[in-house]
Design a protein around this motif. Sequence first.
Motif, PDB file in Angstrom:
ATOM      1  N   VAL A   1       0.867  -1.181   0.000  1.00 27.95           N
ATOM      2  CA  VAL A   1       0.000   0.000   0.000  1.00 27.95           C
ATOM      3  C   VAL A   1       0.900   1.226   0.000  1.00 27.95           C
ATOM      4  N   PHE A   2       0.534   2.212  -0.807  1.00 25.36           N
ATOM      5  CA  PHE A   2       1.360   3.417  -0.955  1.00 25.36           C
ATOM      6  C   PHE A   2       0.546   4.646  -0.578  1.00 25.36           C
ATOM      7  N   SER A   3       1.236   5.673  -0.148  1.00 25.96           N
ATOM      8  CA  SER A   3       0.562   6.950   0.070  1.00 25.96           C
ATOM      9  C   SER A   3       0.831   7.854  -1.127  1.00 25.96           C
ATOM     10  N   VAL A   4      -0.201   8.573  -1.535  1.00 22.45           N
ATOM     11  CA  VAL A   4      -0.073   9.558  -2.613  1.00 22.45           C
ATOM     12  C   VAL A   4      -0.772  10.835  -2.159  1.00 22.45           C
ATOM     13  N   ARG A   5      -0.258  11.970  -2.640  1.00 21.29           N
ATOM     14  CA  ARG A   5      -0.853  13.259  -2.286  1.00 21.29           C
ATOM     15  C   ARG A   5      -1.202  14.005  -3.561  1.00 21.29           C
ATOM     16  N   PRO A   6      -2.383  13.741  -4.091  1.00 17.81           N
ATOM     17  CA  PRO A   6      -2.758  14.377  -5.360  1.00 17.81           C
ATOM     18  C   PRO A   6      -2.955  15.874  -5.203  1.00 17.81           C
TER      19      PRO A   6
END
Length: 764
Positions: A483-488
């Motif tokens: 699982v990855f974190s992304v900050r759109p």
Amino acid sequence: MTQYQWQLAPQPAAADEHALSETLNVPPFLATLLLQRGINDQADYDAFVHPDTSRLHDPFALHDMDKAVARILKAIEQNEKITIYGDYDVDGLTSSAIMLETLQSLGADPDVFIPDRFTDGYGPNAEVYAYLQKTGTQLVITVDNGVAGAAVIDPAQAAGMDVVVTDHHELPAKLPHAVAVVHPRHPDGDYPFGDLSGAGVAFKVATALLGEPPLESVDLAALGTIADLVSLTDENRVIAQLGLKMIQTQPRVGLAAILKEASVAPETVNETTVGFVIGPRLNALGRMGDANPGVTLLTTFEDDVAAELAEQVGKLNQERQGLVAKIAQEALTMAQAPENQAAKTLLLASKGWHEGVVGIVASKVVEATGKPTLIMNIADDGETAKGSGRSIEAYHLFKALEPAKKHMVHFGGHHMAVGLTAKTTDLPAIHAQMEAAAATMLKTVPKPTLPISTRLEDADLTLDHYQLIRQLAPFGQGNPEPVFSVRPQAIQNVKQIGKENNHLRFQIDQGINVIGFGYGDAAETLATAQAVKLAVQLDQNTWQGHTSLQLMLKDYEVKQPQVIDWRMPTIDGGQFKASRTYVFFDAKVKQQFERQFSFGGPTTIAAQVQAPLTNAVLVDLPKDAAVLHQVMQYVQPPVAVMFYGAPSRLVAIPTRAEFGAVLRFLKAHPGFDKHHIPAIAKAVHLTVHQVILAVQVFFELDFVTIEGAFISPVTAPAKKPLQTAKAYAARAAFLDLAQQLQTMPRAQLETMLLTEHSDSEVES
């Protein structure tokens, strides 16, 4: 608010990542994920990625394996009648099929008995065992059950029918005195891997009987292993890898038929397909009735038979889905009762709930409420109840309920799931024990953790990286999908999807689709968020021949605006569908809108708000800043704002010349009846509201008198500036406030309104 406590995995040192990337000739992205899984060199990598039967453990290391093999071979040699006693779930069906194929390959012709969930129950049944012995069975081989069956197996043994137990379930205090008890965690054994599934144990028995792994049955072992949610590490990983590859390249007749019925291409099969397509269909047999056709479907060589059975399981699965939806809705309604909302655990019971699906319903209730839950069907006579329970990580359901065994007719299970039967009069005592355990186990319950592999930037969101991640599959316990974190930068086109709008779809930067199963309620939160951090898994979607990256939402964290901007020039009624409290400043506007539109929540007048109010919408315009300040003492952010004003309320203040035109008209018509003001408006080309304001200003400044309904000009009045009239100043202030509220950028509006709110908090 996040559902999980995000836990960033240790990030490998750049030098280590670079070294492994060079050694394995893989991209740094994959090297990072490998290092996080403890894979540090070529040998580890080859063992992890390339399945090899040489890494399977010696089957004779399992406790009693030598005794089991000797007794089975003796039965085959002496042409004894053998019955394979299985279970009605995927693990039980695949275990039975593995044992059947193995014994047939050795020349035996065994019977297979799959107990009926509703009449026989799980595991050894005394009446069934007596029947088997009466009809000539000399050897029973249990698969995926039996370790807790001493009360049935011991008398059977004493009566002359031998039993070989092969199982993997929770070990009871008393083990059966069978010919052999083959179990990877047997207290007297020393097997190096204790997390085999029932199918895995059957596969090991088959390996011992045949002298080599039965690769023709490894697909069945993989199905049972993946479907039973055991750890996909060690030899389970090898079994799953080899089995999935076999299904992808040369699926057996029955599995090919299931995949065709489900419109799934064999080459796309992975662990998710097993969990959401194949598994539910096979499980539907046992949940809805007789599971024996499942063994036939898994072992048949006849296309026609397979196609017919695959169609049958597909229909049963649809029926099962309908039942789950209906019962889950009823159970969740019960969960909202005050006594259940106050409880830390749930025991929900009712007549007419299908016993085959109560476990699934329990899972859905746990997911919705976060509470350990038992779902019980009460028998038609009202005397007994039978059901299943599901739990959360912090609450060991089996241990919690074990002290209440005296109140149960049947009971079994493990940490996260149990099954039980009890008298309905004992249900309160059982729930009381659940609550007592919760007082300790759930005393301080942190959010469940969500491991985050690393943060991804826009450039990392590619199909190439998805394909690299698939090298780590199959995923499951012990080998979770990363699982990855992304900050759109932006979230767009947020839409609820699904029959009940309980799922979510939206786009982030570069137009990448994000799917959030079960996140339908988050639509408004995500659509209005100032900033978002997403926890996602990489996935792919193929539509009309085009394959693109999509992200699967696992959790989110938002910086929510304290003022939600619903300001629009027109009203169409759609703005009122949300379940909120709609606050009006003008009673006439409230009455008009209530006649014209339907509201998803209560309506109220601002002056009546005298207690803290959450989830509010400010619908129309306040008459002045003091009224706005007053209501903001009680409105708790976040608050949605519309600040609608009818065009007639927002007309400009008349000019000096227009004021003069009204005064000249009144001088020309002394004793003018104020009920005929529209005639003035028509004559001087102003609105009625503008004329009324002019008359009010004239009256305040002593330019006119009003007696009853009649307006008369004052002869030679003293000169006074129009702006000094209170009515003029109030109108100017209202228009200025309206312009601010309707046109001010959202961020400035938030500052303004929250200042009102914080000022009120200081005063209070």
